[in-house]
Design a protein around this motif. Structure first.
Motif, PDB file in Angstrom:
ATOM      1  N   ARG A  48       1.130  -7.326  -7.725  1.00 21.93           N
ATOM      2  CA  ARG A  48       2.364  -6.621  -7.412  1.00 21.93           C
ATOM      3  C   ARG A  48       2.153  -6.009  -6.039  1.00 21.93           C
ATOM      4  N   GLN A 146       7.819  -9.181  -3.850  1.00 20.48           N
ATOM      5  CA  GLN A 146       7.400  -8.210  -4.860  1.00 20.48           C
ATOM      6  C   GLN A 146       6.101  -8.629  -5.530  1.00 20.48           C
ATOM      7  N   TYR A 147       5.896  -9.955  -5.659  1.00 22.10           N
ATOM      8  CA  TYR A 147       4.698 -10.468  -6.319  1.00 22.10           C
ATOM      9  C   TYR A 147       4.172 -11.667  -5.534  1.00 22.10           C
ATOM     10  N   ASN A 399       8.098  -2.678  -3.805  1.00 22.08           N
ATOM     11  CA  ASN A 399       8.193  -2.142  -5.161  1.00 22.08           C
ATOM     12  C   ASN A 399       8.267  -0.625  -5.218  1.00 22.08           C
TER      13      ASN A 399
END
Length: 406
Positions: A48, A146-147, A399
């Motif tokens: 993440r 985000q990932y 995030n």
């Protein structure tokens, strides 16, 4: 993990934030097919993203100055928290916050074993060397997201010792993925040491990181050259001398005004192939910086060249430059017995030591490069501002994990 917002190149001058699937523990099919590796990446982790940065190298693609296709995902400067790991990851755990070298390296080939992680032989079917979210680098998805998947995690990742300390110093630590090691590599390979006089061409983030690194290495005087007044002011903010290469006075004369002589001990090219010629009204001249640093570096001096040069540039000013053939005065460099170091920085060679310098308050690279946090959704505006010459290093917060205090 219900989705993955990621920054995507659409056409010259245009990037968008799109919704993609969350990455899985699988390597790109083209890498697996070419190498015979299993697609299943038991050696990898899913991060993440805590922070990810806009880089000048990304900007080359976004300007249309590479062969990047529409749909190319972006982002190779990544710091993240492990949220999933493969069964073969032995020394990292879910919850660890880690820095990610922009080089993707297997840790097993000859080049990796010899420390040349910027030119790994196993992670890019087209050539030696790979990176996240970059043209011709193997098809690995970008980290302005985000990932992100990180393969060969035990080899590539460095875990920060303390989660609290990592988040408190995240604006410095986020620079470990690329520009701090890259700038340091430029200064180190140029031979900067105690008492050196150094010229750094370019006051973008990598140039500022190189100038700051030269100070860490003990340089007596660091001179930064650029044509952007705001970026030159940023270089002066941490003690550099500056020269404005858009002025008609020669670079040698401007250096002589500072040092009393018209040459330096060593030099760093932090500009690369989109260089501009010297003087008022000068246009693009891809070899201008390479030739200028040879002209002002003393005989037997060394040149560090972390600035990016490419083999395919559709927007180049002439046919030779479109394939990376430049009019470099190699005879001048030969006559002066110069040493050159080029290519991707092997980040793993430097990032642990630079991390320790940050954690123990010996390095404050975020201040030097004017780190500026923006949300992932504002990435398109960040690209536009950066392209206009903003004297900032844009840090994306995909995030919402970057503390407000940072």
């Amino acid at each position: 993990m219900s989705g993955n917002k990621i920054v995507v190149y659409k056409e010259p001058g245009v990037v968008e934030v799109e919704d993609h699937d969350v990455p899985t523990l699988e390597i790109p099919p083209e890498v697996a097919k070419a190498t015979g590796m299993s697609r299943k990446a038991d050696h990898g982790v899913i991060l993440r993203t805590v922070s990810t940065n806009i880089c000048g190298s990304d900007q080359h693609m976004v300007r249309g100055r590479t062969t990047a296709p529409p749909g190319q995902t972006l982002g190779h400067e990544i710091t993240g928290e492990i949220v999933e790991k493969g069964s073969d990851v032995q020394f990292l755990d879910v919850g660890d916050i880690c820095t990610v070298p922009f080089n993707i390296a297997c840790g097993r080939c000859r080049n990796c074993r010899e420390g040349h992680t910027g030119v790994c032989l196993n992670v890019n079917p087209g050539r030696a060397g790979s990176a996240y979210g970059y043209v011709d680098m193997g098809g690995w998805e970008g980290g302005q997201a985000q990932y992100v998947l990180v393969p060969f995690a035990d080899f590539n990742l460095i875990k920060f010792p303390s989660r609290e300390q990592a988040l408190a110093k995240i604006l410095d630590l986020t620079m470990l993925s690329d520009i701090f090691p890259t700038g340091y590599h430029g200064a180190y390979t140029a031979g900067v040491t105690t008492g050196s006089t150094v010229y750094v061409a370019g006051a973008g983030p990598v140039g500022l990181a190189a100038a700051y690194s030269a100070q860490l290495l003990g340089a007596a005087v660091v001179i930064v050259g650029d044509l952007n007044a705001d970026r030159l002011a940023q270089a002066r903010s941490f003690g550099c001398e500056t020269v404005d290469v858009s002025q008609d006075a020669t670079l040698e004369d401007q250096v002589a005004e500072i040092l009393g002589i018209n040459e330096v001990d060593c030099a760093v090219d932090a500009v690369g192939f989109e260089a501009t010629g010297h003087g008022a009204g000068a246009g693009e001249a891809p070899a201008a910086v390479l030739n200028s640093i040879m002209s002002i570096t003393r005989a037997a001096g060394r040149l560090g060249i972390p600035g990016l040069y490419v083999t395919g540039d559709p927007g180049a000013p002439d046919d030779d430059a479109k394939e990376g053939t430049l009019k470099v005065r190699l005879g001048l460099g030969w006559a002066k017995s110069h040493s050159f170091t080029t290519g991707q920085c092997p980040v793993l060679r430097y990032n642990r030591g630079l991390m320790m310098s940050i954690l123990h308050d010996k390095a404050h690279i975020a201040d030097a490069v004017n780190a500026t946090v923006i949300p992932l959704d504002e990435a398109p505006q960040g690209y536009r501002d950066f392209d206009q010459g903003a004297a900032k290093k844009y840090v994306l917060d995909p995030n919402g994990l970057i503390p407000k205090a940072a």
